[in-house]
Design a protein around this motif. Structure first.
Motif, PDB file in Angstrom:
ATOM      1  N   ARG A   1       0.835  -1.222   0.000  1.00  0.00           N
ATOM      2  CA  ARG A   1       0.000   0.000   0.000  1.00  0.00           C
ATOM      3  C   ARG A   1       0.862   1.261   0.000  1.00  0.00           C
ATOM      4  O   ARG A   1       0.524   2.243  -0.658  1.00  0.00           O
ATOM      5  N   VAL A   2       1.950   1.250   0.742  1.00  0.00           N
ATOM      6  CA  VAL A   2       2.846   2.416   0.717  1.00  0.00           C
ATOM      7  C   VAL A   2       3.400   2.617  -0.689  1.00  0.00           C
ATOM      8  O   VAL A   2       3.373   3.725  -1.230  1.00  0.00           O
ATOM      9  N   ILE A   3       3.878   1.548  -1.308  1.00  0.00           N
ATOM     10  CA  ILE A   3       4.464   1.643  -2.644  1.00  0.00           C
ATOM     11  C   ILE A   3       3.419   2.079  -3.670  1.00  0.00           C
ATOM     12  O   ILE A   3       3.670   2.965  -4.492  1.00  0.00           O
ATOM     13  N   THR A   4       2.223   1.483  -3.622  1.00  0.00           N
ATOM     14  CA  THR A   4       1.212   1.851  -4.620  1.00  0.00           C
ATOM     15  C   THR A   4       0.684   3.268  -4.392  1.00  0.00           C
ATOM     16  O   THR A   4       0.419   3.981  -5.359  1.00  0.00           O
ATOM     17  N   SER A   5       0.560   3.692  -3.152  1.00  0.00           N
ATOM     18  CA  SER A   5       0.150   5.080  -2.893  1.00  0.00           C
ATOM     19  C   SER A   5       1.185   6.046  -3.443  1.00  0.00           C
ATOM     20  O   SER A   5       0.853   7.066  -4.051  1.00  0.00           O
ATOM     21  N   TRP A   6       2.445   5.719  -3.244  1.00  0.00           N
ATOM     22  CA  TRP A   6       3.538   6.542  -3.758  1.00  0.00           C
ATOM     23  C   TRP A   6       3.464   6.618  -5.283  1.00  0.00           C
ATOM     24  O   TRP A   6       3.577   7.700  -5.864  1.00  0.00           O
ATOM     25  N   LEU A   7       3.247   5.476  -5.939  1.00  0.00           N
ATOM     26  CA  LEU A   7       3.148   5.464  -7.397  1.00  0.00           C
ATOM     27  C   LEU A   7       1.928   6.247  -7.880  1.00  0.00           C
ATOM     28  O   LEU A   7       2.013   7.021  -8.836  1.00  0.00           O
ATOM     29  N   LYS A   8       0.783   6.067  -7.212  1.00  0.00           N
ATOM     30  CA  LYS A   8      -0.437   6.784  -7.601  1.00  0.00           C
ATOM     31  C   LYS A   8      -0.258   8.295  -7.473  1.00  0.00           C
ATOM     32  O   LYS A   8      -0.837   9.060  -8.228  1.00  0.00           O
ATOM     33  N   ASN A   9       0.534   8.707  -6.495  1.00  0.00           N
ATOM     34  CA  ASN A   9       0.779  10.136  -6.278  1.00  0.00           C
ATOM     35  C   ASN A   9       1.895  10.676  -7.149  1.00  0.00           C
ATOM     36  O   ASN A   9       2.362  11.797  -6.947  1.00  0.00           O
ATOM     37  N   GLY A  10       2.367   9.875  -8.097  1.00  0.00           N
ATOM     38  CA  GLY A  10       3.371  10.342  -9.045  1.00  0.00           C
ATOM     39  C   GLY A  10       4.807  10.124  -8.613  1.00  0.00           C
ATOM     40  O   GLY A  10       5.719  10.667  -9.227  1.00  0.00           O
ATOM     41  N   GLY A  11       5.030   9.385  -7.551  1.00  0.00           N
ATOM     42  CA  GLY A  11       6.395   9.105  -7.108  1.00  0.00           C
ATOM     43  C   GLY A  11       7.148  10.370  -6.740  1.00  0.00           C
ATOM     44  O   GLY A  11       8.323  10.506  -7.074  1.00  0.00           O
ATOM     45  N   VAL A  12       6.476  11.269  -6.054  1.00  0.00           N
ATOM     46  CA  VAL A  12       7.067  12.566  -5.713  1.00  0.00           C
ATOM     47  C   VAL A  12       8.281  12.424  -4.797  1.00  0.00           C
ATOM     48  O   VAL A  12       9.330  13.007  -5.053  1.00  0.00           O
ATOM     49  N   GLU A  13       8.126  11.628  -3.739  1.00  0.00           N
ATOM     50  CA  GLU A  13       9.244  11.426  -2.827  1.00  0.00           C
ATOM     51  C   GLU A  13      10.297  10.557  -3.512  1.00  0.00           C
ATOM     52  O   GLU A  13      10.004   9.804  -4.420  1.00  0.00           O
ATOM     53  N   SER A  14      11.509  10.644  -3.036  1.00  0.00           N
ATOM     54  CA  SER A  14      12.580   9.838  -3.625  1.00  0.00           C
ATOM     55  C   SER A  14      12.380   8.369  -3.255  1.00  0.00           C
ATOM     56  O   SER A  14      11.774   8.060  -2.220  1.00  0.00           O
ATOM     57  N   PRO A  15      12.881   7.465  -4.083  1.00  0.00           N
ATOM     58  CA  PRO A  15      12.823   6.052  -3.727  1.00  0.00           C
ATOM     59  C   PRO A  15      13.497   5.774  -2.380  1.00  0.00           C
ATOM     60  O   PRO A  15      13.029   4.936  -1.606  1.00  0.00           O
ATOM     61  N   ALA A  16      14.573   6.482  -2.088  1.00  0.00           N
ATOM     62  CA  ALA A  16      15.255   6.300  -0.806  1.00  0.00           C
ATOM     63  C   ALA A  16      14.341   6.686   0.357  1.00  0.00           C
ATOM     64  O   ALA A  16      14.359   6.023   1.403  1.00  0.00           O
ATOM     65  N   ALA A  17      13.536   7.721   0.174  1.00  0.00           N
ATOM     66  CA  ALA A  17      12.614   8.141   1.231  1.00  0.00           C
ATOM     67  C   ALA A  17      11.558   7.064   1.498  1.00  0.00           C
ATOM     68  O   ALA A  17      11.210   6.798   2.653  1.00  0.00           O
ATOM     69  N   ILE A  18      11.059   6.436   0.438  1.00  0.00           N
ATOM     70  CA  ILE A  18      10.062   5.376   0.604  1.00  0.00           C
ATOM     71  C   ILE A  18      10.705   4.158   1.273  1.00  0.00           C
ATOM     72  O   ILE A  18      10.116   3.549   2.174  1.00  0.00           O
ATOM     73  N   ALA A  19      11.904   3.811   0.861  1.00  0.00           N
ATOM     74  CA  ALA A  19      12.617   2.695   1.501  1.00  0.00           C
ATOM     75  C   ALA A  19      12.850   3.004   2.976  1.00  0.00           C
ATOM     76  O   ALA A  19      12.726   2.114   3.829  1.00  0.00           O
ATOM     77  N   ASP A  20      13.188   4.250   3.305  1.00  0.00           N
ATOM     78  CA  ASP A  20      13.366   4.660   4.704  1.00  0.00           C
ATOM     79  C   ASP A  20      12.083   4.469   5.504  1.00  0.00           C
ATOM     80  O   ASP A  20      12.112   3.981   6.632  1.00  0.00           O
ATOM     81  N   ILE A  21      10.959   4.869   4.920  1.00  0.00           N
ATOM     82  CA  ILE A  21       9.677   4.728   5.610  1.00  0.00           C
ATOM     83  C   ILE A  21       9.414   3.262   5.932  1.00  0.00           C
ATOM     84  O   ILE A  21       9.091   2.912   7.072  1.00  0.00           O
ATOM     85  N   LEU A  22       9.570   2.401   4.931  1.00  0.00           N
ATOM     86  CA  LEU A  22       9.317   0.977   5.150  1.00  0.00           C
ATOM     87  C   LEU A  22      10.289   0.381   6.167  1.00  0.00           C
ATOM     88  O   LEU A  22       9.888  -0.398   7.041  1.00  0.00           O
ATOM     89  N   ALA A  23      11.555   0.750   6.067  1.00  0.00           N
ATOM     90  CA  ALA A  23      12.554   0.237   7.008  1.00  0.00           C
ATOM     91  C   ALA A  23      12.292   0.750   8.417  1.00  0.00           C
ATOM     92  O   ALA A  23      12.380  -0.011   9.388  1.00  0.00           O
ATOM     93  N   ASN A  24      11.951   2.025   8.543  1.00  0.00           N
ATOM     94  CA  ASN A  24      11.686   2.603   9.876  1.00  0.00           C
ATOM     95  C   ASN A  24      10.494   1.952  10.539  1.00  0.00           C
ATOM     96  O   ASN A  24      10.527   1.642  11.729  1.00  0.00           O
ATOM     97  N   ILE A  25       9.413   1.763   9.783  1.00  0.00           N
ATOM     98  CA  ILE A  25       8.217   1.129  10.362  1.00  0.00           C
ATOM     99  C   ILE A  25       8.553  -0.277  10.838  1.00  0.00           C
ATOM    100  O   ILE A  25       8.223  -0.661  11.961  1.00  0.00           O
ATOM    101  N   THR A  26       9.221  -1.010  10.007  1.00  0.00           N
ATOM    102  CA  THR A  26       9.578  -2.389  10.352  1.00  0.00           C
ATOM    103  C   THR A  26      10.466  -2.416  11.591  1.00  0.00           C
ATOM    104  O   THR A  26      10.235  -3.197  12.517  1.00  0.00           O
ATOM    105  N   GLN A  27      11.479  -1.576  11.613  1.00  0.00           N
ATOM    106  CA  GLN A  27      12.396  -1.560  12.752  1.00  0.00           C
ATOM    107  C   GLN A  27      11.708  -1.125  14.031  1.00  0.00           C
ATOM    108  O   GLN A  27      11.967  -1.689  15.093  1.00  0.00           O
TER     109      GLN A  27
END
Length: 185
Positions: free
Chosen positions: A153-179
């Motif tokens: 859902r995070v990845i698809t929301s990011w794609l639907k919104n045009g991928g505005v944030e950097s890929p690194a920012a999205i990876a950070d979000i996923l890694a931070n939540i998991t950690q």
């Protein structure tokens, strides 16, 4: 040479059909797209379409398979931090309009997202086994499904919104939540 697979004309025709499918998918679901509409949009005849695909779903599947083949070599060692291996994959998805449409249109069974997230399944399950003191495989599968669906859902929301944030920012979000979830006492 005419009639030879993978010649320039064949590649051009397939690209036109893919573009046409993406265009039609903007307005209607895949199961409502006819071969006639697809051929009209791509400006090719039905015989040409059937020389390559059996139906629009087969074209869609071929596009997914092609995208998965482009991503597979990027996976490499996925045992490390998400921040290391996920950003290049997300960048590819962001750059490919087709990737966005394919993933969003086939969210529940997207082979592309499965390809990205399945390699970390065992590592994640082992972590959940230890963190939640759980050995029941079904319960562990539910934990992983929660992680997987949230990540998707995070990845698809990011794609639907045009991928505005950097890929690194999205990876950070996923890694931070998991950690953070796994670090709770």
């Amino acid at each position: 040479m005419v009639g030879t697979k993978n010649n320039r004309r064949t590649a051009y025709t397939k690209a036109k059909l893919q573009e046409a499918l993406l265009s039609l998918l903007a307005d209607k679901p895949l199961d409502k797209i006819t071969v006639s509409a697809l051929c009209a949009q791509a400006d090719v005849n039905r015989g040409t379409f059937y020389a390559h695909y059996s139906d629009p779903a087969a074209l869609f599947k071929a596009m997914e398979t092609e995208l998965a083949a482009r991503i597979a070599p990027m996976l490499g060692p996925t045992q490390g931090d998400l921040r290391e291996w996920l950003p290049p994959i997300l960048e590819l998805l962001r750059q490919q309009r087709a990737a966005t449409v394919l993933i969003i249109r086939n969210l529940e069974e997207s082979p592309v997202l499965q390809l990205i997230l399945d390699p970390i399944r065992e590592q994640t399950m082992a972590t959940y086994r230890a963190r939640f003191n759980e050995s029941d495989p079904q319960k562990l599968a539910y934990y992983f499904q929660f992680f997987l669906n949230g990540s998707v859902r995070v990845i698809t929301s990011w794609l639907k919104n045009g991928g505005v944030e950097s890929p690194a920012a999205i990876a950070d979000i996923l890694a931070n939540i998991t950690q953070q979830v796994l670090a709770q006492d």
